[in-house]
Design a protein around this motif. Structure first.
Motif, PDB file in Angstrom:
ATOM      1  N   ASP A 137      62.400  59.980  41.384  1.00 30.21           N
ATOM      2  CA  ASP A 137      63.433  59.738  40.385  1.00 30.21           C
ATOM      3  C   ASP A 137      64.658  59.194  41.105  1.00 30.21           C
ATOM      4  N   GLU A 139      69.201  58.691  40.678  1.00 32.42           N
ATOM      5  CA  GLU A 139      70.465  58.812  39.957  1.00 32.42           C
ATOM      6  C   GLU A 139      71.305  57.572  40.207  1.00 32.42           C
ATOM      7  N   THR A 144      70.350  59.766  35.174  1.00 30.50           N
ATOM      8  CA  THR A 144      69.115  60.072  35.882  1.00 30.50           C
ATOM      9  C   THR A 144      67.991  59.201  35.340  1.00 30.50           C
TER      10      THR A 144
END
Length: 235
Positions: A137, A139, A144
């Motif tokens: 993932d 940011e 996010t």
């Protein structure tokens, strides 16, 4: 990284405002983040048809080339310097090894031209062997980016569910992939040429979105269209 080859083309589309940021929803299903010069896409599912062929289902294996043409067009249209794929870029873990030489060369050109970030998905949880950066993932500017949605999320952009909206107006019915968000969670439509879609009124979306604040943007042939949730029907 080589010099950027994709030059921006001027276009007019609605602005999608989410969590204090402005995005441009494209009719392909991509989302262009002008402030970050970033193109967001979800669920490319490269080599989906090739994966089916390996299991004996003889389907035309042209979906990867079609998806790449769409992606190249969006990069050229926006002039994006970065592309972030929100998971399920490949239909299976070993799918990158199934690429034709032509498709592999096109992906190599893409990864050498723009900064490519590939987030893991349920179909491709492990890093693959093509260019760019593989992450679980990411940011960016307080938001996010990941593959799957989660309940109670705040400032989350994802894919996974392949959202579609079905509307009924003046006796006519239309069902198309869509962007859907409630200013806390934003779900992108599937970008791949061989992907299906799920109605956002289906059980898969229950509990994820705060319906009083839901906003829907449907994909059209040449542009995107905001749709009132009151127009939505099942099916």
């Amino acid at each position: 990284m080589s010099q950027v080859l994709y030059q921006a083309e001027i276009t007019e589309t609605p602005v999608l405002r989410f969590a204090g940021h402005n995005f441009e929803p494209l009719p392909s299903g991509a989302l262009y983040w002008h402030a970050q010069e970033t193109l967001l896409v979800a669920d490319l599912h490269f080599e989906k048809m090739a994966s089916f062929a390996r299991r004996g289902q003889m389907l035309p294996p042209y979906d990867t080339a079609m998806t790449l043409s769409r992606l190249e067009g969006d990069l050229r249209r926006t002039g994006a310097k970065r592309m972030i794929s929100l998971g399920d870029s490949f239909h299976r873990v070993d799918a990158s090894s199934l690429l034709t030489n032509s498709d592999r060369m096109r992906i190599d050109t893409l990864t050498e031209t723009v900064d490519c970030i590939w987030l893991s998905g349920n179909h491709d949880p492990a890093p693959h062997a093509i260019g760019g950066t593989c992450l679980t993932d990411l940011e960016v500017a307080g938001l996010t980016l990941t593959h799957e949605p989660s309940r109670g999320a705040n400032g989350l952009i994802c894919g996974h569910l392949h959202p579609a909206a079905h509307i009924h107006i003046q006796g006519r019915s239309t069902r198309r992939p869509c962007f859907v968000h409630d200013n806390r969670l934003l779900i992108l439509p599937a970008y791949g040429a061989s992907t299906g879609s799920i109605n956002i009124l289906s059980p898969a979306f229950v509990g994820l979105l705060n319906w009083p604040t839901v906003q829907v943007t449907m994909l059209g042939k040449d542009r995107t269209y905001p749709v009132s949730p009151n127009r939505l029907v099942r099916g």
